[in-house]
Design a protein around this motif. Structure first.
Motif, PDB file in Angstrom:
ATOM      1  N   ASP A 575       0.454  -1.431  -0.127  1.00 37.22           N
ATOM      2  CA  ASP A 575       0.296   0.520   0.043  1.00 37.22           C
ATOM      3  C   ASP A 575       0.817   0.984  -0.031  1.00 37.22           C
ATOM      4  OD1 ASP A 575      -2.444   1.554   0.010  1.00 37.22           O
ATOM      5  OD2 ASP A 575      -3.203   1.261   1.349  1.00 37.22           O
ATOM      6  N   GLU A 576       1.953   1.301  -1.047  1.00 33.72           N
ATOM      7  CA  GLU A 576       2.687   2.688  -1.163  1.00 33.72           C
ATOM      8  C   GLU A 576       3.313   2.572   0.549  1.00 33.72           C
ATOM      9  OE1 GLU A 576       1.868   5.908  -3.592  1.00 33.72           O
ATOM     10  OE2 GLU A 576      -0.422   4.334  -3.886  1.00 33.72           O
ATOM     11  N   LYS A 577       3.839   1.987   0.949  1.00 34.85           N
ATOM     12  CA  LYS A 577       4.229   2.613   2.507  1.00 34.85           C
ATOM     13  C   LYS A 577       5.000   0.993   2.209  1.00 34.85           C
ATOM     14  CE  LYS A 577       2.702   3.015   6.959  1.00 34.85           C
ATOM     15  NZ  LYS A 577       1.927   2.229   8.163  1.00 34.85           N
ATOM     16  N   ALA A 578       6.731   1.514   2.812  1.00 30.35           N
ATOM     17  CA  ALA A 578       7.641   0.378   3.645  1.00 30.35           C
ATOM     18  C   ALA A 578       7.945  -0.023   5.164  1.00 30.35           C
ATOM     19  CB  ALA A 578       8.685   0.940   2.904  1.00 30.35           C
ATOM     20  N   THR A 579       8.009  -0.985   5.351  1.00 32.54           N
ATOM     21  CA  THR A 579       7.471  -1.199   6.960  1.00 32.54           C
ATOM     22  C   THR A 579       9.223  -1.663   7.526  1.00 32.54           C
ATOM     23  OG1 THR A 579       5.286  -1.178   7.238  1.00 32.54           O
ATOM     24  CG2 THR A 579       6.663  -2.041   9.265  1.00 32.54           C
ATOM     25  N   LEU A 580       9.703  -1.298   7.907  1.00 30.73           N
ATOM     26  CA  LEU A 580      10.810  -2.161   8.785  1.00 30.73           C
ATOM     27  C   LEU A 580      10.567  -2.817   9.969  1.00 30.73           C
ATOM     28  CD1 LEU A 580      13.847  -2.063   7.360  1.00 30.73           C
ATOM     29  CD2 LEU A 580      14.826  -0.489   8.691  1.00 30.73           C
ATOM     30  N   GLN A 581      10.683  -4.101  10.015  1.00 31.13           N
ATOM     31  CA  GLN A 581      10.616  -5.110  11.453  1.00 31.13           C
ATOM     32  C   GLN A 581      11.764  -5.602  11.733  1.00 31.13           C
ATOM     33  OE1 GLN A 581       7.334  -7.051  10.299  1.00 31.13           O
ATOM     34  NE2 GLN A 581       5.847  -5.441  11.216  1.00 31.13           N
ATOM     35  N   ASN A 582      11.684  -4.952  13.189  1.00 32.37           N
ATOM     36  CA  ASN A 582      12.855  -5.797  14.183  1.00 32.37           C
ATOM     37  C   ASN A 582      14.752  -5.633  12.906  1.00 32.37           C
ATOM     38  OD1 ASN A 582      11.269  -7.164  15.874  1.00 32.37           O
ATOM     39  ND2 ASN A 582      10.817  -8.532  14.494  1.00 32.37           N
ATOM     40  N   PHE A 583      14.895  -4.577  12.920  1.00 33.48           N
ATOM     41  CA  PHE A 583      16.042  -4.536  12.597  1.00 33.48           C
ATOM     42  C   PHE A 583      17.192  -4.729  13.095  1.00 33.48           C
ATOM     43  CE2 PHE A 583      19.804  -1.033  10.783  1.00 33.48           C
ATOM     44  CZ  PHE A 583      19.809  -1.782   9.901  1.00 33.48           C
ATOM     45  N   LYS A 584      18.086  -5.232  13.583  1.00 32.21           N
ATOM     46  CA  LYS A 584      19.260  -4.784  13.729  1.00 32.21           C
ATOM     47  C   LYS A 584      20.635  -4.537  13.647  1.00 32.21           C
ATOM     48  CE  LYS A 584      17.151  -7.380  17.634  1.00 32.21           C
ATOM     49  NZ  LYS A 584      16.747  -8.737  18.440  1.00 32.21           N
ATOM     50  N   THR A 585      21.402  -4.291  14.453  1.00 33.55           N
ATOM     51  CA  THR A 585      22.856  -4.228  13.330  1.00 33.55           C
ATOM     52  C   THR A 585      24.294  -3.721  14.614  1.00 33.55           C
ATOM     53  OG1 THR A 585      24.169  -2.754  11.529  1.00 33.55           O
ATOM     54  CG2 THR A 585      22.433  -1.208  12.595  1.00 33.55           C
ATOM     55  N   ASN A 586      24.999  -4.090  14.433  1.00 32.79           N
ATOM     56  CA  ASN A 586      25.998  -3.713  15.083  1.00 32.79           C
ATOM     57  C   ASN A 586      26.607  -2.228  14.136  1.00 32.79           C
ATOM     58  OD1 ASN A 586      25.495  -5.803  17.059  1.00 32.79           O
ATOM     59  ND2 ASN A 586      26.785  -6.765  16.247  1.00 32.79           N
ATOM     60  N   ILE A 587      27.369  -1.270  15.484  1.00 28.27           N
ATOM     61  CA  ILE A 587      28.148   0.081  14.568  1.00 28.27           C
ATOM     62  C   ILE A 587      28.407   0.699  15.764  1.00 28.27           C
ATOM     63  CG2 ILE A 587      26.123   1.097  14.439  1.00 28.27           C
ATOM     64  CD1 ILE A 587      26.842   2.421  11.743  1.00 28.27           C
ATOM     65  N   PHE A 588      29.026   1.306  15.902  1.00 31.49           N
ATOM     66  CA  PHE A 588      29.626   2.616  16.887  1.00 31.49           C
ATOM     67  C   PHE A 588      30.102   1.904  18.104  1.00 31.49           C
ATOM     68  CE2 PHE A 588      26.463   5.226  14.711  1.00 31.49           C
ATOM     69  CZ  PHE A 588      27.682   5.880  13.580  1.00 31.49           C
ATOM     70  N   GLY A 589      30.503   0.462  18.054  1.00 27.25           N
ATOM     71  CA  GLY A 589      30.850  -0.675  18.979  1.00 27.25           C
ATOM     72  C   GLY A 589      29.724  -1.194  20.160  1.00 27.25           C
ATOM     73  N   GLY A 590      28.578  -0.772  19.542  1.00 29.86           N
ATOM     74  CA  GLY A 590      27.366  -1.521  19.782  1.00 29.86           C
ATOM     75  C   GLY A 590      26.481  -1.879  19.447  1.00 29.86           C
ATOM     76  N   SER A 591      25.273  -2.292  19.268  1.00 28.92           N
ATOM     77  CA  SER A 591      24.214  -2.454  18.798  1.00 28.92           C
ATOM     78  C   SER A 591      23.355  -1.603  18.213  1.00 28.92           C
ATOM     79  CB  SER A 591      24.208  -3.646  18.787  1.00 28.92           C
ATOM     80  OG  SER A 591      22.847  -3.559  20.110  1.00 28.92           O
ATOM     81  N   ILE A 592      22.347  -0.972  17.503  1.00 33.96           N
ATOM     82  CA  ILE A 592      20.968  -0.481  16.750  1.00 33.96           C
ATOM     83  C   ILE A 592      19.670  -1.117  16.598  1.00 33.96           C
ATOM     84  CG2 ILE A 592      19.700   1.665  15.433  1.00 33.96           C
ATOM     85  CD1 ILE A 592      23.002   2.610  15.502  1.00 33.96           C
ATOM     86  N   GLY A 593      17.976  -0.664  17.262  1.00 35.93           N
ATOM     87  CA  GLY A 593      17.191  -2.122  16.347  1.00 35.93           C
ATOM     88  C   GLY A 593      16.889  -0.918  15.751  1.00 35.93           C
TER      89      GLY A 593
END
Length: 868
Positions: A575-593
């Protein structure tokens, strides 16, 4: 005598020319009135035109009446639809027509028009929008020609750059004739005449959302024998081209009250296989000069019968070629063993009974053979399609055998063995049990390089077809610095292709390294030396037809200047919408969700995101992430780690999909861990310490500090928070804008011992009990300006007054106690008591003045101010 004749001639010429200029102005209103009268007496529609003018020069010695921007708009049931729109309409007539009375008709000899649109619509009830004749006029007996304001005696006509649209909502047919240029010459004052015509156009045809022709170029030069009394049009000399395929017509078309009668035959005048190459649209073809061909290619057909509301003429079109070949000059390979056997037939006169048989289409390049066949029937009610593809194509050979317009050659091997049988109703209703798909298609060793020198290499792609879905069994590719592997399923492919339904899918993607730049298109402006203006950038939109889920994992993702490790998450597009779920990455010495969404459904795109930072390095986070840099620019000088949650929402730029900072709202909760401050790199903190001397920010303790921020309307609001600096309490709060302008206050609760050597010397003279009674001194600092050029101010006078008041009050209290003791002596020693009391008073005043001066000197020295 000669001079006199010349003089008279010159005068006559001047008067004549002046008359040619003057007459149009004299008769302009009369012409307008006749046009308006003709319109009002003829049509039931909204008609307007910008202006009507008269010229005696365009077609001298005839006059030309020009009408600009003529528009005819329908009334109900087609309210608001444009029936006719004409940029310019010119009517040619004899000059004597200008001198006729109001009731006399104007005789039109020629018509020309440019930049027009004719929009014919039939609604679902079969009613046409072109029936705009006044009903009371339509049923009356025809009046004498002399009573009409306009009369037609056309000898020539011409239209340029017209568009003709035909839409039948009932049968779901749409035909567009674009770039139409047509002219004809003949004497319509005779009931029988030969009309010489020239026509060019581009034709597109759609039936029930299926495209059959798209911008097919047509050319027709013909002499038509016209019988006006019988409304019969007979093809005489004629030459037609479909793209570059030549055709000749024989027969006639006749208009009757209830039907159009067709008796036509057509064929290619020659049988050379060059005819087939001419059928290919010019956008994909090249010059046929020097092409070597063998074999034949013919198109033959007829159309015979009546075109009515319920019937079409019976017709048969046969397209055939057998064992043909062609080779373009300067190309190393040829296409051989070409077989074409196609028929389009209607044997009943009922449109739905039309069927298409592509019994065989095959060709060979080198040793690779490719073939196809298909049958289509029941085309208007519920098209039924039965098709098959089988063979191998070496893509590198395509550009070696046919002049494909490509900047870089293709490479790769395409293999197909696919069969399909389905009907459109089953596709539309997703009744997969009625859809029969089977087979596989593979692509290996594919290489493609675009005009920006970006390359895509597909080592393996394998697709498997079954009735309900298409399985992407394997897709391995590299491009730039990236590698990707994808597998998954694609549903409702036919519904998307033929019915413009959603394209559904569920995929898994993995990558060792994914560089986002490899998948971005460059938007470089046009070079200055080119005269072509750069096209304005279009708004970026998430496709409305996509409904898919992508589960992605990547060891490394390169984005701008960031390097993300162990990236994983789910992307849902719907429906012309992009939803990001449970995105995780390790960066800057820690992690981002991250969880969030971007929507482009409305005119202004929006985003809504929740981020969680866990043990990330503060300095890297707030210097390398542009958004975080805007939220807290001063955080970049803090060494340590951060736990934080951030909620963001706002608008996006429609063309770049970047955040509109002024629209962002949200909040941030954060906790600092194991932190130190690198104040040397901060202009703000350097300015603060130069104004407040006792602060040493290297000793600042920010461990476990918790902060709360909110942002809205382009501003960040920092809720007041406490910082502990040794035994000094500091409370910080305020606001700053994403434009870096700030307004912050720092409230310091400072013990007197931090006010310098003189203060400590003075305190040392006090008894421990008196020193303990001194209260902390409040000092307020105000930070304004911006982060690169801050302005610091403090309330020094209030601090001086506070310390002075405390010391004075202490001395007053002491002297008061002494005075009470001395009062007892006054009772016994009257005279001596008087002198003693006076002495005490003098001593008290001296002490007070001395303390006030020391306190003032102390604080002024602290803040680098000299006491005048």
């Amino acid at each position: 005598m000669l001079k006199k004749v010349l003089k008279i001639s010159a005068i006559v010429i001047v008067v004549f020319v002046a008359a040619l200029f003057a007459i149009p102005f004299l008769f302009k209103d009369q012409i307008k009135a006749k046009i308006v009268e003709a319109i009002n007496e003829s049509v039931d529609a909204k008609v307007s035109f910008a202006d009507a003018d008269l010229s005696l020069f365009k077609n001298f010695p005839n006059a030309t009446v020009g009408i600009e921007k003529l528009i005819i708009i329908n009334k109900a049931p087609f309210e608001g639809d444009t029936l006719v729109s004409v940029g310019e309409l010119n009517l040619k007539m004899s000059v004597k027509e200008l001198f006729k009375g109001k009731e006399e008709p104007l005789s039109i000899q020629g018509i020309s028009s440019t930049n027009g649109l004719i929009n014919i619509i039939f609604n679902k009830d079969g009613v046409g929008n072109f029936d705009i004749a006044l009903k009371d006029k339509k049923d009356e007996d025809k009046k004498d020609e002399a009573s009409k304001p306009l009369a037609l005696k056309i000898q020539n006509y011409k239209i340029e750059n017209f568009t003709f649209r035909y839409i039948d909502q009932g049968s779901k047919i749409k035909m567009v004739i674009d770039s139409l240029n047509h002219e004809g010459t003949g004497d319509f004052t005779n009931s029988k005449l030969d009309l010489t015509t020239k026509s060019t156009a581009k034709v597109s045809l759609d039936m029930d959302k299926m495209n059959y022709m798209k911008n097919v170029k047509l050319t027709l030069d013909a002499v038509l024998g016209i019988d006006l009394e019988k409304s019969k049009y007979t093809f005489k000399e004629n030459k037609a081209l479909i793209n570059q395929l030549p055709l000749e017509f024989d027969g006639f078309i006749q208009m009757t009250e209830k039907a159009q009668i067709y008796d036509l035959k057509f064929k290619t005048p020659t049988s050379s296989f060059t005819n087939f190459l001419g059928l290919i649209p010019s956008a994909y073809a090249s010059s046929l000069e020097g092409v070597k061909t063998t074999g034949d290619f013919t198109v033959n057909g007829f159309a015979k019968g009546e075109l009515t509301d319920t019937t079409v003429p019976k017709f048969n079109i046969e397209i055939a070629s057998n064992n043909s070949s062609f080779q373009y000059p300067n190309l190393p390979k040829s296409v051989q063993n070409i077989v074409i056997d196609t028929k389009i037939i209607n044997e009943t006169g009922i449109l739905n009974d039309t069927y298409v048989n592509l019994d065989k289409l095959s060709f060979r390049i080198d040793q690779d053979v490719f073939s196809a066949k298909a049958n289509i029937k029941n085309i208007t009610v519920n098209p039924i399609i039965d098709a098959a593809l089988k063979g191998t194509i070496n893509l590198a050979n395509l550009s070696k055998a046919y002049p494909i317009k490509m900047d870089k050659p293709l490479a790769g091997i395409l293999k197909a063995d696919v069969t399909t049988n389905f009907d459109m109703a089953s596709v539309e209703k997703s009744e997969y049990q009625n859809i029969k798909n089977a087979g596989t298609m593979s692509l290996s060793g594919f290489k493609y390089t675009d005009e920006n020198n970006k390359s895509m290499n597909i080592s393996t792609a394998l697709v498997e077809f079954n009735p309900s879905r298409i399985n992407l069994k394997q897709f391995d590719a590299t491009t730039g610095k990236s590698d990707i592997s994808i597998n998954g399923v694609l549903e409702n492919f036919y519904g998307f292709m033929f019915k413009k339904q959603e394209l559904k899918g569920n995929f898994n993607m993995s990558s060792k390294q994914l560089a986002v730049d490899d998948f971005m298109t460059s938007g470089e402006p046009a070079k200055a030396e080119t005269k072509t203006e750069a096209k304005p950038a279009e708004a970026m939109k998430i496709p409305a037809f996509l409904n898919c889920t992508l589960n992605a994992k990547a060891t490394t993702v390169l984005y701008d200047n960031l390097k993300l490790q162990d990236v994983a998450g789910t992307l849902i597009i719907k429906d012309e919408k992009a939803t990001l779920q449970n995105f995780k990455t390790n960066i800057f010495g820690g992690s981002i969700g991250l969880n969030g969404a971007v929507s482009t459904k409305e005119k202004v795109p929006t985003f809504d995101m929740n981020l969680g930072f866990n043990q990330v390095y503060i300095a890297q986070t707030f210097t390398q992430l542009e958004m975080m840099k805007k939220i807290a620019p001063i955080a970049g000088i803090i060494n340590g780690k951060l736990n934080s949650t951030i909620k963001l929402n706002g608008n996006l730029d429609a063309k770049e999909l970047t955040p509109d900072l002024k629209s962002i709202s949200g909040d941030l909760l954060g906790q600092l861990l194991s932190t130190t401050v690198n104040a040397k790199n901060s202009t703000v903190l350097n300015s603060l310490t130069s104004n407040v001397k006792f602060l040493d920010l290297n000793k600042l303790n920010l461990n476990d500090l918790k902060m709360a921020l909110t942002f809205d309307n382009g501003k960040v609001n920092v809720k007041p928070f406490d910082i502990k600096y040794q035994d000094i309490k500091a409370t910080v709060g305020g606001t700053h804008g994403f434009d870096q302008n700030m307004n912050y206050t720092i409230k310091l609760d400072v013990p007197a011992k931090y006010l310098g050597t003189e203060a400590n010397n003075l305190i040392a003279k006090l008894s421990p009990a008196d020193a303990a009674k001194l209260e902390n001194i409040p000092i307020n600092a105000l930070m304004t300006g911006n982060f690169s050029n801050p302005k610091i101010s403090t309330d020094m006078k209030a601090a001086v007054s506070n310390l002075t008041t405390q010391l004075v009050n202490q001395q007053k209290e002491k002297l008061t106690q002494k005075g009470t003791s001395a009062l007892t002596d006054l009772i016994n020693k009257n005279t001596k008591a008087k002198d003693t009391t006076q002495a005490a008073k003098t001593e008290k005043e001296q002490k007070t003045q001395e303390v006030t001066k020391k306190a003032s000197d102390l604080l002024n020295g602290l803040f680098k101010k000299k006491n005048p």
